[in-house]
Design an enzyme around this catalytic site. Structure first.
Site, mmCIF file in Angstrom:
data_model
loop_
_atom_site.group_PDB
_atom_site.id
_atom_site.type_symbol
_atom_site.label_atom_id
_atom_site.label_comp_id
_atom_site.label_asym_id
_atom_site.label_seq_id
_atom_site.Cartn_x
_atom_site.Cartn_y
_atom_site.Cartn_z
ATOM 1 N N ASP A 226 0.823 -1.206 0.000
ATOM 2 C CA ASP A 226 0.000 0.000 0.000
ATOM 3 C C ASP A 226 0.859 1.260 0.000
ATOM 4 O OD1 ASP A 226 -1.425 2.288 1.560
ATOM 5 O OD2 ASP A 226 -3.060 1.002 0.902
ATOM 6 N N TRP B 125 -5.496 1.664 0.476
ATOM 7 C CA TRP B 125 -5.646 0.810 -0.700
ATOM 8 C C TRP B 125 -5.719 -0.659 -0.293
ATOM 9 C CZ3 TRP B 125 -7.313 4.489 -3.132
ATOM 10 C CH2 TRP B 125 -6.639 5.689 -3.331
ATOM 11 N N ASP B 126 -5.018 -1.048 0.766
ATOM 12 C CA ASP B 126 -5.107 -2.422 1.259
ATOM 13 C C ASP B 126 -6.537 -2.761 1.665
ATOM 14 O OD1 ASP B 126 -2.572 -3.551 0.984
ATOM 15 O OD2 ASP B 126 -1.837 -2.650 2.830
ATOM 16 N N PHE B 127 -7.146 -1.880 2.449
ATOM 17 C CA PHE B 127 -8.491 -2.172 2.940
ATOM 18 C C PHE B 127 -9.526 -2.100 1.826
ATOM 19 C CE2 PHE B 127 -6.414 -1.458 6.969
ATOM 20 C CZ PHE B 127 -7.028 -2.407 7.794
#
Length: 314
Positions: A134, A163-165
């Site tokens: 991310d 962005w990960d979540f």
């Protein structure tokens, strides 16, 4: 927790944030989520923050509510077990989320050989399967040059891996959508979910790419102010820092009333020939003139007076 996905079995072979987040969300909706790790823990088993006694708060937070199995993934037998678990039979099974490399013992070809209709959501860094986290993706799409105080040239990366979540949530959505399609078509599939794609398309969906294309200029840094509307951190009389955002005309009128600055803002409107109540963009355009007025109003009251007044004013 909801039980909307009760009876569905999802296997997770993933580490770090996006993949485990997918499994976490599915488990919170009632799915049975089984993750496998290397014996002794995966690469993120001891990531910070850690509890005073040692275990990782990070790992526990992302993997709560899941079942777990430890395998020797460096051995052929352990890898075969991982594929067998992911491809186990059953109408409500054959759903797999991973961030393992697209090529290797968990490639889609090997998974499909074990179960023809398996569905695999594969989290990736870049669309060409190159690695990315991310924080590196965030830097690559330019967000650190939008963050930070006005006039600064130093990049400021985000502390929260958004962005990960986002990718984890989309991976969960993709698995459920593909499972629904499999019920009518009988077909499995691999869905590749690159962090970089979600970062780039999210900026485009917010109009940021079009803004740059048509203006020819990068978005300027504005510190803690909100782009295109009125919002920033202000300090109350008792020294409390408060984030104030006024989007609607009602919120704007309530803000001015609570702070007792309606007349001062009306005088500014008359000077500029504008109406701030009807156009939030004008509040942003003239924020440098508005900020001192709001600062003065904030400096006259303590937060315990302001908070209930703001709530009452909507």
């Amino acid at each position: 927790m909801y039980q909307l996905l009760k009876g569905l079995r999802v296997v997770e072979g993933a580490s770090f944030v996006a993949g485990p987040t997918c499994g976490l969300y599915l488990a919170q909706y009632g799915a049975e989520v089984i993750r496998f790790d290397s014996i002794g823990g995966g690469p993120d088993f001891n990531r910070w923050p850690l509890s005073p006694k040692g275990p990782s708060f990070y790992w526990e937070g992302l993997n709560k509510g899941k079942k777990s199995v430890a395998l020797n993934l460096s051995s052929p037998e352990g890898r075969a077990l991982a594929v067998a678990i992911a491809a186990a039979p059953g109408d409500n099974a054959g759903l797999f989320v991973t961030n393992y490399p697209a090529e290797g013992f968990l490639s889609y070809e090997k998974l499909k050989a074990a179960r023809a209709d398996i569905i695999c959501a594969r989290v990736m860094g870049w669309a060409d399967a190159q690695p990315g986290l991310d924080y590196t993706i965030n830097a690559a799409v330019g967000v650190p040059y939008m963050n930070g105080p006005a006039g600064s040239t130093a990049p400021v990366n985000s502390a929260f891996p958004a962005w990960d979540f986002l990718t984890g949530a989309m991976a969960a959505f993709s698995l459920i959508a593909a499972e629904r399609d499999r019920r009518t078509s009988g077909q499995g599939r691999e869905i590749r979910l690159p962090l970089a794609d979600f970062a780039a398309t999210s900026l485009a969906n917010m109009g940021m790419l079009a803004e740059v294309m048509f203006s020819g200029e990068d978005r300027p840094r504005i510190g803690n102010a909100i782009f295109g509307a009125f919002g920033r951190d202000f300090t109350s009389r008792d020294g409390k820092s408060v984030m104030i955002v006024s989007i609607t005309g009602r919120q704007w009128g309530g803000l001015l009333s609570v702070l007792g600055v309606t007349d001062a803002v009306s005088a500014l409107e008359a000077e500029l020939g504008v109406s701030f109540a009807s156009d939030e963009g004008l509040r942003f355009t003239h924020q440098d003139r508005l900020f001192p007025i709001i600062e003065a109003g904030m400096s006259r009251q303590d937060l315990d007076q302001l908070a209930p007044a703001f709530d009452a004013a909507g």
